[in-house]
Motif scaffolding. Structure first.
Motif, PDB file in Angstrom:
ATOM      1  N   ALA A   1      76.092  22.846 -86.253  1.00 54.95           N
ATOM      2  CA  ALA A   1      77.107  23.621 -86.971  1.00 54.95           C
ATOM      3  C   ALA A   1      76.455  24.744 -87.774  1.00 54.95           C
ATOM      4  N   LYS A   2      75.360  24.442 -88.446  1.00 55.65           N
ATOM      5  CA  LYS A   2      74.649  25.470 -89.218  1.00 55.65           C
ATOM      6  C   LYS A   2      74.116  26.571 -88.301  1.00 55.65           C
ATOM      7  N   ALA A   3      73.591  26.176 -87.147  1.00 54.73           N
ATOM      8  CA  ALA A   3      73.069  27.157 -86.198  1.00 54.73           C
ATOM      9  C   ALA A   3      74.195  28.050 -85.678  1.00 54.73           C
ATOM     10  N   ALA A   4      75.365  27.470 -85.402  1.00 55.87           N
ATOM     11  CA  ALA A   4      76.506  28.248 -84.905  1.00 55.87           C
ATOM     12  C   ALA A   4      76.932  29.286 -85.930  1.00 55.87           C
ATOM     13  N   GLN A   5      77.008  28.896 -87.185  1.00 56.59           N
ATOM     14  CA  GLN A   5      77.407  29.827 -88.236  1.00 56.59           C
ATOM     15  C   GLN A   5      76.392  30.957 -88.380  1.00 56.59           C
ATOM     16  N   THR A   6      75.129  30.623 -88.381  1.00 57.42           N
ATOM     17  CA  THR A   6      74.071  31.629 -88.537  1.00 57.42           C
ATOM     18  C   THR A   6      74.045  32.582 -87.348  1.00 57.42           C
ATOM     19  N   LEU A   7      74.075  32.038 -86.155  1.00 56.18           N
ATOM     20  CA  LEU A   7      73.984  32.863 -84.956  1.00 56.18           C
ATOM     21  C   LEU A   7      75.191  33.776 -84.807  1.00 56.18           C
ATOM     22  N   LYS A   8      76.379  33.291 -85.119  1.00 51.31           N
ATOM     23  CA  LYS A   8      77.587  34.122 -85.020  1.00 51.31           C
ATOM     24  C   LYS A   8      77.468  35.330 -85.951  1.00 51.31           C
ATOM     25  N   GLY A   9      77.021  35.111 -87.175  1.00 45.75           N
ATOM     26  CA  GLY A   9      76.875  36.209 -88.128  1.00 45.75           C
ATOM     27  C   GLY A   9      75.875  37.251 -87.666  1.00 45.75           C
ATOM     28  N   ILE A  10      74.770  36.808 -87.119  1.00 47.79           N
ATOM     29  CA  ILE A  10      73.745  37.731 -86.636  1.00 47.79           C
ATOM     30  C   ILE A  10      74.253  38.501 -85.433  1.00 47.79           C
ATOM     31  N   GLN A  11      74.884  37.802 -84.507  1.00 48.86           N
ATOM     32  CA  GLN A  11      75.312  38.448 -83.272  1.00 48.86           C
ATOM     33  C   GLN A  11      76.402  39.485 -83.495  1.00 48.86           C
ATOM     34  N   THR A  12      77.415  39.149 -84.273  1.00 53.30           N
ATOM     35  CA  THR A  12      78.520  40.089 -84.418  1.00 53.30           C
ATOM     36  C   THR A  12      78.106  41.336 -85.188  1.00 53.30           C
ATOM     37  N   GLN A  13      77.100  41.249 -86.012  1.00 51.90           N
ATOM     38  CA  GLN A  13      76.639  42.404 -86.775  1.00 51.90           C
ATOM     39  C   GLN A  13      75.720  43.303 -85.969  1.00 51.90           C
ATOM     40  N   ASN A  14      74.998  42.744 -85.023  1.00 47.72           N
ATOM     41  CA  ASN A  14      73.907  43.485 -84.400  1.00 47.72           C
ATOM     42  C   ASN A  14      74.085  43.848 -82.930  1.00 47.72           C
ATOM     43  N   ASN A  15      75.108  43.360 -82.282  1.00 45.30           N
ATOM     44  CA  ASN A  15      75.203  43.577 -80.836  1.00 45.30           C
ATOM     45  C   ASN A  15      76.329  44.521 -80.454  1.00 45.30           C
ATOM     46  N   ILE A  16      76.012  45.449 -79.570  1.00 45.74           N
ATOM     47  CA  ILE A  16      77.004  46.372 -79.027  1.00 45.74           C
ATOM     48  C   ILE A  16      76.799  46.473 -77.520  1.00 45.74           C
TER      49      ILE A  16
END
Length: 121
Positions: free
Chosen positions: A37-52
Motif C-alpha cells: 500500500a505504501k509503495a502504491a501511494q508513493t509510486l502513483k505520486g511520482i508517476q503522475t507528476q513526472n510522466n507525459i
C-alpha cells in the motif's frame, strides 16, 4: 532489504512491464500488505507528476492526465482509460508489489485503505 519488481498489468494488453522499487522485507502477510500500500501511494505520486506521453521510458506508467502510458519501443504511448476510470497504481494482495491499470479511483482508495489497515503503529 530486498528489491522486488512491480508488474504493470494492463487490461486487454498482453505486455507486462516491470518497475523496480525497493520495499522492506516483510516477514508476515500483514507487513507485505502494508508495504504494498505504501509503495502504491508513493509510486502513483511520482508517476503522475513526472510522466507525459512521448517521454522516453523503460516501463509503463500512469500519465499526468490520468491515462495509462504504455512503454512501446522506449517511448510512453498514451492509452485512454475507459469512462469512469483512470490510471491507478494498485497494491497487490497476494504477493509483493503493485500493478498499474485503469481502475475507478474510489476502488483504488478502498484497496489501499484495506492494505494500510495491516500497518502497525
Amino acid at each position: 532489504m530486498r528489491f522486488y519488481q512491480v508488474s504493470a498489468l494492463v487490461a486487454l494488453v498482453s505486455a507486462v512491464a516491470a518497475i523496480p522499487i525497493q520495499i522492506t522485507d516483510p516477514s508476515t502477510r500483514s507487513e507485505m500488505l502494508c508495504e504494498n500500500a505504501k509503495a502504491a501511494q508513493t509510486l502513483k505520486g511520482i508517476q503522475t507528476q513526472n510522466n507525459i506521453a512521448g517521454q522516453t521510458c523503460q516501463e509503463s506508467a500512469c500519465l499526468g492526465d490520468g491515462s495509462l502510458g504504455l512503454c512501446n519501443n522506449g517511448q510512453l504511448v498514451r492509452v485512454a482509460c475507459p469512462g469512469g476510470t483512470e490510471c491507478q497504481v494498485l497494491p497487490l494482495t497476494n504477493r509483493f508489489g503493485v500493478s498499474i491499470t485503469c481502475e475507478a479511483a474510489q476502488d483504488t482508495q478502498l484497496r489501499i485503505q484495506d492494505n494500510m489497515a495491516n500497518c502497525s503503529g
